[in-house]
Scaffold this motif. Structure first.
Motif, PDB file in Angstrom:
ATOM      1  N   ILE A  28      20.010   8.992  12.806  1.00 60.31           N
ATOM      2  CA  ILE A  28      18.907   8.218  12.236  1.00 60.31           C
ATOM      3  C   ILE A  28      18.346   7.324  13.337  1.00 60.31           C
ATOM      4  O   ILE A  28      19.089   6.738  14.126  1.00 60.31           O
ATOM      5  CB  ILE A  28      19.353   7.386  11.006  1.00 60.31           C
ATOM      6  CG1 ILE A  28      18.142   6.733  10.332  1.00 60.31           C
ATOM      7  CG2 ILE A  28      20.404   6.366  11.371  1.00 60.31           C
ATOM      8  CD1 ILE A  28      18.426   6.173   8.954  1.00 60.31           C
ATOM      9  N   ILE A  70       6.843   6.246  12.107  1.00 56.81           N
ATOM     10  CA  ILE A  70       7.418   6.579  10.804  1.00 56.81           C
ATOM     11  C   ILE A  70       6.571   7.662  10.132  1.00 56.81           C
ATOM     12  O   ILE A  70       7.098   8.631   9.593  1.00 56.81           O
ATOM     13  CB  ILE A  70       7.508   5.332   9.898  1.00 56.81           C
ATOM     14  CG1 ILE A  70       8.397   4.264  10.532  1.00 56.81           C
ATOM     15  CG2 ILE A  70       8.010   5.706   8.506  1.00 56.81           C
ATOM     16  CD1 ILE A  70       9.824   4.651  10.761  1.00 56.81           C
ATOM     17  N   GLY A  73       7.092  11.103  11.796  1.00 54.95           N
ATOM     18  CA  GLY A  73       8.466  11.588  11.878  1.00 54.95           C
ATOM     19  C   GLY A  73       9.176  11.328  13.192  1.00 54.95           C
ATOM     20  O   GLY A  73      10.304  11.775  13.382  1.00 54.95           O
ATOM     21  N   ASP A  76      12.739   7.275  11.796  1.00 54.07           N
ATOM     22  CA  ASP A  76      13.167   7.471  10.411  1.00 54.07           C
ATOM     23  C   ASP A  76      12.963   6.255   9.524  1.00 54.07           C
ATOM     24  O   ASP A  76      12.760   6.399   8.320  1.00 54.07           O
ATOM     25  CB  ASP A  76      14.649   7.861  10.372  1.00 54.07           C
ATOM     26  CG  ASP A  76      14.899   9.172  11.086  1.00 54.07           C
ATOM     27  OD1 ASP A  76      14.243  10.170  10.723  1.00 54.07           O
ATOM     28  OD2 ASP A  76      15.728   9.192  12.021  1.00 54.07           O
TER      29      ASP A  76
END
Length: 130
Positions: A28, A70, A73, A76
């Motif tokens: 992440i 964000i 992509g 995260d």
């Protein structure tokens, strides 16, 4: 410091992670601004995510890049969205391209703070002496 805070506040961490399953190395990426407040928030959340088994990267970017990262992509999640005023334009530009999970700093305010000894009530009181 973030790791120490997480260790010293297990009740808060327990609330935050209620219902979050442990994972094994799921990557992440948190995108953040290079502001001290956001470095702190991101560092604490990164430590909490690591405690659940996530492989966390925190990437500092310019505020103009946070929402774009964000939305497309490249990142995260972020804790660096100052709403509803400071980042309103970025939010509106990318609205619908990300999931808004709500506020993370309830009651936080931005503005000007001065010591009590200044004995002023408004910014207008800060006019230079003539």
């Amino acid at each position: 410091m973030a790791k120490k805070w997480v260790e010293e506040h297990p009740d808060a961490v327990s609330k935050w992670t209620k219902g979050v399953d442990d994972v094994d190395g799921v990557e992440i990426e948190l995108v953040s601004t290079p502001w001290d407040s956001e470095r702190s928030s991101s560092s604490v959340v990164a430590e909490v995510l690591k405690s659940k088994g996530f492989d966390v990267t925190v990437t500092p970017v310019d505020v103009a890049v946070v929402f774009k990262a964000i939305a497309n992509g490249d990142g995260d999640a972020t804790l660096a969205a100052w709403m509803p005023v400071t980042h309103k334009e970025f939010y509106e530009k990318y609205e619908g391209q990300f999931e808004d999970l709500g506020e993370n700093l309830k009651g936080a305010k931005i503005g000007l703070a001065v010591p009590k000894y200044m004995d002023i009530d408004s910014i207008e009181d800060l006019k230079p002496a003539e």
